[in-house]
Motif scaffolding. Structure first.
Motif, short mmCIF file in Angstrom:
data_model
loop_
_atom_site.label_atom_id
_atom_site.label_comp_id
_atom_site.label_asym_id
_atom_site.label_seq_id
_atom_site.Cartn_x
_atom_site.Cartn_y
_atom_site.Cartn_z
N ALA A 1 1.52 0.43 -4.05
CA ALA A 1 0.74 -0.35 -3.10
C ALA A 1 0.38 -1.93 -3.01
O ALA A 1 0.68 -2.41 -4.20
N GLU A 2 -0.05 -2.62 -2.16
CA GLU A 2 -0.06 -4.02 -2.20
C GLU A 2 -0.85 -4.44 -3.15
O GLU A 2 -0.49 -5.68 -3.87
N LYS A 3 -2.02 -4.04 -3.66
CA LYS A 3 -2.97 -4.40 -4.71
C LYS A 3 -2.10 -4.56 -6.09
O LYS A 3 -2.68 -5.34 -6.73
N ASP A 4 -0.92 -3.74 -6.04
CA ASP A 4 -0.23 -3.84 -7.40
C ASP A 4 0.87 -4.73 -7.27
O ASP A 4 2.01 -4.98 -8.19
N GLY A 5 1.26 -5.40 -6.21
CA GLY A 5 2.13 -6.55 -6.37
C GLY A 5 1.91 -7.54 -6.67
O GLY A 5 0.78 -7.91 -7.01
N ALA A 6 2.96 -8.40 -7.12
CA ALA A 6 2.82 -9.51 -8.13
C ALA A 6 1.63 -10.57 -7.73
O ALA A 6 0.88 -11.13 -8.46
N PRO A 7 1.72 -10.79 -6.44
CA PRO A 7 0.71 -12.00 -5.83
C PRO A 7 -0.62 -11.57 -5.80
O PRO A 7 -1.71 -12.23 -5.75
N ASN A 8 -0.82 -10.17 -5.78
CA ASN A 8 -2.21 -9.65 -5.60
C ASN A 8 -2.77 -9.07 -6.95
O ASN A 8 -4.04 -8.43 -7.03
#
Length: 316
Positions: free
Chosen positions: A84-91
């Protein structure tokens, strides 16, 4: 209470009124009339224990809205084969998710199945700015929560290394103007940044300069002490400005002095129009507050969700 901004919603966000599920200031007036006060209390309680909460919640809202619109997708947990998004590098440095979860529980106790996580996040972001001493505004409501969250899509977030044309393109893709870009960048008056987001400006900048020449020498020297070459100190970094828990217009004054962390901050001086706006906001906190509130309403009205989640961490 912060600077009160009177707004007529559709005159400001006319291009979004039809695409934003007809957001309304009184969307919950009959179904959950005290939703604002419920969320405000949760945010206030959390901030009283940790004064970094406002910066975290404002950043959460930005990162949510810039991917698939303001649909709460940044709140979803990874599961199965989906990252998910929360585990993307910027997040990975996002935090204060617990505040939204606590607000959701409080809202569900009063009005079960009515209020979306996306609306809770939009309201919490507004409350955060107010608690930090910034402006207030009426938040249009009626967002739906999205069912898709992909870590790969976080690459679409604006980078701290962006130049002015890249920033303008990124904001334009979301229906946001250059005025919105400069006003919303003022959110950098709050918070903290890790060395990784600005170290390229202070070490081996290019073949001619070790340090970005647009950065004030003494400021660069202080950052070099915090973030030495091959720095391996966990969580090392710097506050976005000296008053990093207070929402004010210091950020714009720092840009003019060459004392901001990101290349994207300093890039606002590289075009005459954005430079004039920076100078305007540096000299008038009232002008900044009005512009910021208007641009927040515009940004937060981009929505593409489909449901009201029972749990902000998982689709229904």
């Amino acid at each position: 209470m912060g600077f009160i901004v009177a707004l007529i919603l559709c005159s400001i966000v006319s291009s979004f009124c039809s695409s934003a599920n007809s957001l309304s200031l009184n969307y919950y007036s009959k179904t959950c009339s005290n939703v604002d006060s419920i969320i405000s209390k949760v945010v206030k309680d959390a901030t009283s224990k940790d004064n970094t909460v406002p910066a975290a919640l404002l950043r959460l809202h930005f990162h949510d809205c810039f991917i698939r619109g303001c649909d709460g997708s940044v709140l979803l947990e990874s599961n199965g084969g989906n990252k998910a998004e929360k585990d993307g590098a910027p997040n990975l440095s996002l935090h204060a998710f617990f505040v939204i979860e606590n607000a959701k529980k409080a809202v569900e106790a009063a009005c079960p199945g009515i209020v979306s996580c996306a609306d809770i996040l939009a309201l919490a972001a507004r409350d955060s700015v107010v608690l930090a001493g910034g402006p207030t505004w009426e938040v249009p409501k009626g967002r739906k929560d999205g069912r898709t969250s992909k870590a790969t899509e976080t690459a679409k977030l604006p980078s701290p290394a962006f130049n002015i044309s890249q920033l303008q393109q990124s904001f334009s893709l979301r229906g946001l103007s250059t005025d919105d870009l400069v006003a919303l960048s003022g959110g950098h008056t709050l918070g903290f940044s890790h060395c990784s987001s600005f170290e390229k400006r202070i070490h081996n900048f290019n073949s001619t300069h070790d340090v970005d020449p647009t950065m004030h020498p003494s400021f660069a020297a202080s950052l070099k002490n915090i973030c030495p070459v091959n720095n391996n100190v966990k969580n090392a970094g710097a506050t976005m400005d000296p008053s990093s828990t207070t929402f004010d217009n210091t950020y714009y004054k720092l840009i003019l002095q060459g004392k901001t962390l990101f290349s994207s901050d300093q890039a606002l001086l590289t075009a005459p129009y954005t430079k004039n706006l920076v100078s305007k906001f540096a000299s008038s906190k009232t002008a900044f507050y009005t512009a910021f509130a208007n641009s927040m309403i515009k940004m937060s009205s981009i929505n593409g969700g489909q449901e009201v989640r029972k749990d902000c961490r998982a689709v229904n």
